[in-house]
Design an enzyme around this catalytic site. Structure first.
Site, PDB file in Angstrom:
ATOM      1  N   ASP A   1      -0.054   5.025   1.135  1.00  0.00           N
ATOM      2  CA  ASP A   1      -0.208   5.945   2.263  1.00  0.00           C
ATOM      3  C   ASP A   1      -0.118   5.203   3.592  1.00  0.00           C
ATOM      4  OD1 ASP A   1      -0.929   8.658   1.016  1.00  0.00           O
ATOM      5  OD2 ASP A   1      -2.257   7.265  -0.033  1.00  0.00           O
TER       6      ASP A   1
ATOM      7  N   ASP B   1       0.864  -1.165   0.000  1.00  0.00           N
ATOM      8  CA  ASP B   1       0.000   0.000   0.000  1.00  0.00           C
ATOM      9  C   ASP B   1       0.911   1.228   0.000  1.00  0.00           C
ATOM     10  OD1 ASP B   1      -2.366   1.592   0.287  1.00  0.00           O
ATOM     11  OD2 ASP B   1      -1.973   1.705   2.435  1.00  0.00           O
TER      12      ASP B   1
ATOM     13  N   ASP C   1      -1.417  -1.071   5.951  1.00  0.00           N
ATOM     14  CA  ASP C   1      -1.508  -0.463   7.283  1.00  0.00           C
ATOM     15  C   ASP C   1      -2.933  -0.336   7.808  1.00  0.00           C
ATOM     16  OD1 ASP C   1      -2.057   1.554   5.316  1.00  0.00           O
ATOM     17  OD2 ASP C   1      -1.802   3.068   6.869  1.00  0.00           O
TER      18      ASP C   1
END
Length: 225
Positions: A10, A8, A160
């Site tokens: 961000d 991922d 995250d």
């Protein structure tokens, strides 16, 4: 078959929390005609879809406004930066013969001003918002694997948020939680993530140990909770 590590963006490779929250507050301010600060946003704003956050603040037509204003607001707010250790980790993965890729909700046109060229050059494929159904659907992971001619059992996905974890589960790929990211290590662990990394410096060949039948033996250290 080359092992694959997908990321991922961000909260994993890119430290963008402050920029994202400031962008949400800026759009809400412009739409509502009164000052909305980051402190006015709900605590879960960073892990909630932007349209839902803006709707809860009373912003009319938030999806349409994001299409018009989001890029300009994000580009001119507080800057983003890659987390310490990310560039070195990606370089080490490449040196180990690993294929790397990005599966992100960001649009492709933003990548050149969100990530430095040195990072983009180390990614073998990038799957963006316009390419596939967004996470938690596994479509983006499947597309990245197809582009890299890899099977799910050859890959690990580093994310995250709980939507990242769900996407990895649905795609049948190993998952490593980025404990420094948006959701935080505690939330990832509480949701059942077996491996939660504690620092971006753990991005590297050690991640290959998470791939079933992986040939690498370098230690992956997990966060303890």
């Amino acid at each position: 078959m080359r092992p694959v590590v997908l990321f991922d963006l961000d909260g994993v490779l890119l430290d963008s929390r402050d920029a994202m929250l400031a962008t949400l507050a800026g759009i809400a301010t412009a739409a509502l005609g009164r000052r909305i600060t980051v402190a006015d946003l709900p605590p879960e704003a960073i892990t909630t879809p932007r349209v839902e956050v803006l709707s809860a603040l009373g912003v009319p037509n938030p999806d349409e406004l994001c299409e018009i204003w989001w890029d300009a607001a994000l580009a001119t707010t507080a800057g983003t930066r890659i987390f310490p250790g990310v560039l070195e980790g990606l370089m080490a993965l490449k040196d180990a013969g690993t294929a790397t890729g990005l599966v992100t909700l960001q649009t492709r046109n933003r990548l050149p001003w969100l990530l430095p060229p040195a990072v983009l050059d180390l990614l073998d494929t990038t799957v963006c918002r316009e390419d596939a159904e967004p996470k938690p659907a596994p479509d983006g992971i499947f597309l990245a694997l197809a582009r890299l001619a890899a099977a799910p059992h050859d890959a690990v996905f580093v994310g995250d948020t709980l939507t990242d974890r769900t996407a990895a589960f649905e795609a049948s790929v190993a998952f490593a939680g980025a404990g420094w990211g948006y959701a935080g290590a505690h939330a990832l662990t509480a949701a059942g993530s077996r491996v939660v990394l504690s620092h971006p410096s753990q991005i590297g060949p050690g991640l290959l140990n998470l791939i079933p039948g992986g040939r690498h033996t370098r230690q992956v250290t997990t966060a303890s909770h």
